[in-house]
Structure formats: structure tokens, C-alpha cells
Design a protein around this motif. Structure first.
Motif, mmCIF file in Angstrom:
data_model
loop_
_atom_site.group_PDB
_atom_site.id
_atom_site.type_symbol
_atom_site.label_atom_id
_atom_site.label_comp_id
_atom_site.label_asym_id
_atom_site.label_seq_id
_atom_site.Cartn_x
_atom_site.Cartn_y
_atom_site.Cartn_z
ATOM 1 N N CYS A 33 -53.699 -3.711 -19.326
ATOM 2 C CA CYS A 33 -52.491 -3.617 -18.947
ATOM 3 C C CYS A 33 -52.045 -2.757 -17.624
ATOM 4 O O CYS A 33 -52.965 -2.041 -17.627
ATOM 5 C CB CYS A 33 -51.567 -3.125 -20.057
ATOM 6 S SG CYS A 33 -51.327 -3.866 -21.561
ATOM 7 N N THR A 35 -51.241 -0.114 -16.471
ATOM 8 C CA THR A 35 -50.223 1.019 -16.900
ATOM 9 C C THR A 35 -49.733 2.086 -16.127
ATOM 10 O O THR A 35 -48.878 2.982 -16.015
ATOM 11 C CB THR A 35 -51.132 1.775 -17.756
ATOM 12 O OG1 THR A 35 -52.336 2.233 -17.345
ATOM 13 C CG2 THR A 35 -51.269 1.261 -19.324
ATOM 14 N N ASP A 38 -46.107 2.008 -15.560
ATOM 15 C CA ASP A 38 -45.125 2.582 -16.535
ATOM 16 C C ASP A 38 -44.128 3.752 -16.079
ATOM 17 O O ASP A 38 -44.792 4.329 -15.113
ATOM 18 C CB ASP A 38 -45.919 3.137 -17.873
ATOM 19 C CG ASP A 38 -46.757 2.021 -18.496
ATOM 20 O OD1 ASP A 38 -46.600 0.900 -18.244
ATOM 21 O OD2 ASP A 38 -47.491 2.477 -19.306
ATOM 22 N N LYS A 87 -41.791 -0.919 -18.153
ATOM 23 C CA LYS A 87 -43.428 -1.295 -18.376
ATOM 24 C C LYS A 87 -43.714 -2.220 -17.322
ATOM 25 O O LYS A 87 -42.892 -2.845 -16.742
ATOM 26 C CB LYS A 87 -43.279 -2.115 -19.811
ATOM 27 C CG LYS A 87 -43.276 -1.253 -20.899
ATOM 28 C CD LYS A 87 -43.591 -1.865 -22.349
ATOM 29 C CE LYS A 87 -43.800 -1.213 -23.339
ATOM 30 N NZ LYS A 87 -44.385 -2.071 -24.511
ATOM 31 N N SER A 158 -45.179 -6.545 -22.824
ATOM 32 C CA SER A 158 -45.617 -6.357 -21.542
ATOM 33 C C SER A 158 -46.019 -7.924 -21.085
ATOM 34 O O SER A 158 -46.783 -7.810 -20.214
ATOM 35 C CB SER A 158 -46.794 -5.309 -21.574
ATOM 36 O OG SER A 158 -46.340 -4.353 -21.584
#
Length: 222
Positions: A33, A35, A38, A87, A158
């Protein structure tokens, strides 16, 4: 099914070939992901520079022996996005089979208002006009952060997806191939206001050569 692989290109519109013995693909799985995105709501991310090494991977294969078109992607968008929720996207390993030579059904079936309706050429799924909580995902925010924009958004899991009829393209015309519906027919950009009445109740049109294609409607044509 994936021998004789050739990379997708807009020029070939995914005119690749496949052969082999694999008859089924696994369900979509989640990979790494992004991230780093975020909690960056409102920020504009340019592709590929701001994607932290994540790159779009999308290939489209034609499998005549099984009458299948196979779309394989990693679910990462290949264009600029503006983050509208907290996200970023995760890699989603998509492998979608649709008919290669679809035929027009004798009766109409209304498409669902939620869930996947099509796959864009860049391997991002296009969803219906409602989110899972029944909020309108196309007109206004209505509690759905960023769903209405052409570039899409990440869902609760996500997975990046699109609700907007432009299917991940910032600028579209009636000749823009956007992707393929789950029934196998191609989807093109909107007709002009003077021609939209030529569409059938399914927003499709049969060409002089007998082929059939859908055209999305611009939001103000709905």
C-alpha cells in the motif's frame, strides 16, 4: 493462459494474444500500500513522481480460443490524482475475464447501481453511481469524499476505483475508448448533445458494420 505476452499500448488497444492451459484466475488480492499518502487529504499527487516508486501495470490480452478478453492490472492509477480521503491506494492484483466477442442480448438487464461495471484501459475498475452505503457517488460529495471526480478515489479497503463517467481520463471525446464493460462491449466517451438521442436505452449504439458499443453520458446529459 499467459504465453506470447506483449505489453499493452494505446495504439494496439491491448491487441495481444494468449495461449496455454490456465483456465481460471485467483480472486483479487491486496499487495503493498502507498502508505506515504495516508492523512494527506487535499494534496495533489503527480504521476509518476509522487507515487513513491509505485507504477501502474495494466495489460489486456485477447484469447480467441476461449472467446475471452483478459485484463490484468495492479490497480494503481496512471495519472494525477487529488487525495480526497485519508487513504492512498494499495496494489490490487486484478485479473478480469470478459467476453472477447460479445453478442447483443435479446432482453435488457439493468446494471447494478453498486459494484464493478467495467474496467478502464489502465486497469482501474469502474463502479456504479452509488457507494456501498447508498450515498450518491457521482453528484456532489453527499458524505462520499472525492468519489465524483474523473481521477477516482480509494475505497475503505484502499482499492482505487472510479465512479465518474470519464473513467480516469481528464479529457474525453466520443471517439475515446475508455474501457470494457463486464459484458465485453467497449465503452467510449460521450456523444454531443445533438447525437445522444441516437443511443438505445442501454446507452449503446450499433454501428454500420454490425459492431456494438456503449457511450457514457456526460453528467449534464443524465
Amino acid at each position: 493462459v499467459l504465453l506470447l505476452l506483449q505489453p499493452y499500448s494505446a495504439e494496439s488497444q491491448g491487441a495481444t494474444t494468449c495461449s496455454g492451459l490456465r483456465l481460471n484466475f485467483p480472486a483479487p488480492s491486496t499487495g503493498e500500500c502507498l502508505t506515504a499518502w495516508d492523512n494527506q487529504k487535499g494534496e495533489v499527487k503527480e504521476y509518476p513522481g509522487d507515487f513513491a516508486g509505485f507504477a501502474n501495470e495494466a495489460k489486456i490480452y485477447r484469447c480467441p480460443a476461449r472467446n475471452k478478453r483478459v485484463i490484468i492490472s495492479n490497480g494503481i492509477p496512471d495519472h494525477q490524482v487529488t487525495l480526497q480521503n485519508k487513504k492512498g491506494p494499495c496494489v490490487i492484483n486484478w485479473a478480469v475475464e470478459i467476453p472477447l466477442n460479445p453478442t447483443i442480448a435479446t432482453s435488457r438487464t439493468e446494471v447494478p447501481i453498486r459494484g464493478m461495471l467495467a474496467m478502464a484501459l489502465n486497469g482501474i475498475p469502474a463502479y456504479g453511481p452509488q457507494e456501498s452505503d447508498s450515498n450518491n457517488a457521482v453528484e456532489g460529495d453527499d458524505g462520499v469524499q472525492g468519489a465524483r471526480f474523473w481521477y477516482g478515489h480509494a475505497g475503505p479497503n484502499s482499492a482505487w476505483h472510479i465512479h465518474n463517467p470519464q473513467m480516469g481520463e481528464e479529457t474525453v471525446t466520443a471517439t475515446t475508448l475508455l474501457g470494457y464493460a463486464m459484458d465485453g462491449f467497449p465503452i467510449y466517451g460521450p456523444l454531443d448533445d445533438n447525437s445522444v438521442s441516437n443511443l438505445d436505452p442501454c446507452n449503446g449504439i450499433e454501428n454500420s458494420d454490425g459492431s456494438y458499443q456503449y457511450h457514457v453520458r456526460a453528467i449534464d446529459q443524465v
